[in-house]
Design a protein around this motif. Sequence first.
Motif, PDB file in Angstrom:
ATOM      1  N   GLU A 398       0.819  -1.202   0.000  1.00  0.00           N
ATOM      2  CA  GLU A 398       0.000   0.000   0.000  1.00  0.00           C
ATOM      3  C   GLU A 398       0.857   1.257   0.000  1.00  0.00           C
ATOM      4  O   GLU A 398       0.570   2.232  -0.715  1.00  0.00           O
ATOM      5  N   LYS A 401       2.477   1.614  -3.417  1.00  0.00           N
ATOM      6  CA  LYS A 401       1.485   2.080  -4.398  1.00  0.00           C
ATOM      7  C   LYS A 401       1.269   3.567  -4.289  1.00  0.00           C
ATOM      8  O   LYS A 401       1.139   4.281  -5.297  1.00  0.00           O
ATOM      9  N   ASN A 402       1.207   4.052  -3.061  1.00  0.00           N
ATOM     10  CA  ASN A 402       0.960   5.490  -2.841  1.00  0.00           C
ATOM     11  C   ASN A 402       2.124   6.331  -3.340  1.00  0.00           C
ATOM     12  O   ASN A 402       1.943   7.484  -3.750  1.00  0.00           O
TER      13      ASN A 402
END
Length: 404
Positions: A398, A401-402
């Motif tokens: 996560e 991805k950010n």
Amino acid sequence: MAKKKMTPSSNSNKLTGINQGDLNSRLSKNKKLKIHNKSDTPDNIVIKQNEMIRKCLWIESQLPDFMSDYFMYLKNAVALSSRLAYLSDVLFFCNYLVNELQFSDAQKPVDIDADAFYKITAKDINLFLADFCTRYIVETDNADYIMENHNRSLARKRSSLSVLFKFFYRDQLMEKNISEGFNPIKLPKPQPDAIKRLEIEEVQRMINAVETGEGLTEKEKQYWEKTKLRDKAMLVLFTTYGLRVSEIQQLNLSSINYARGEFKIYRKRAKEVNMPLNHSALSVINEYVKLERLNTINLDDPLFVSLQGTRMTVRSIRELVKKYTSIAMQTSRDKGYSPHKLRATAASSLIQYGFSIYDVQNLLDHDNVTTTQLYAAHKKNAKRDVINNYELLDEYNEVKKNKK
């Protein structure tokens, strides 16, 4: 210390201990007991304390006069229940000296000679605990009872005698502190998995049984029809607050303060504690008081009353809990749990629902948080819950991805 040789057969001799029936008859009076109570403590608590004090005084009257300073020490140093327990153990030991060892030619404990008593050694105490207390016979008019004490009971007797002989040493009546030579008594370490408690599903089954009568015999249902609201209120208080059986038994109508939404209980060591009423507790108490309690003969202060209108006894409450917990666990009546197991149930359930150990400790009045921690170990699949709710790679992906 003059004594006869102890053999297994000598453990079968009659031991004159404290006969509860004889004690009660000696303490009973034809005169009516009246209470002149100017404190906030309810009369029923004052009466119970008075009964314990009278028992203490009766036991003290059976013991030798040279222990009088020790009696005064106990009166001011320990809780009333502890005082009674210590005195009972000391009298038991003195009866052993007289009846088993023909100690100092005394015919009864009150005749024991001080100088001879001060010459008792640690070896004598160890012999008493290990050879005699583990198994002995008490003779009564109706039957002979084989009495067996395991390590927990032996440890209590050892503790009582330690307090006594430490006092004599401190007051320079004995040259040595013989308690330092008492053999250790190993107690089993409490194991969380060995703690008996109801599972949450079993608590639900227990409440359902008291509401519907399911699982009761036809004879039990006859009483259940008249007491089901009382029984439900008691079981809810046990499993919500983890109250001790004495705390439930001593509750009064006047204990409940509806304006403040709380009720007062009297705990060990004469502690007064106000407990908040939640919706569940308030609703079952109100239902019982309005629909069942007011139909009883006696409208005095006791909250939980029998069909005769008198305050329920500790024994009757134990039987009630045993009955409903056996239904919850789908086992025989003799396998049902005691009220203390409902206390354990409350502790484990609260922790399982996520409440702080320290909050649960405060609610249950545990002196040491380590006692409460035993119930924390009952939280099922705790490790699995932690790991399943913390997926490291998911968190990593996560973040990655950010950044893109």
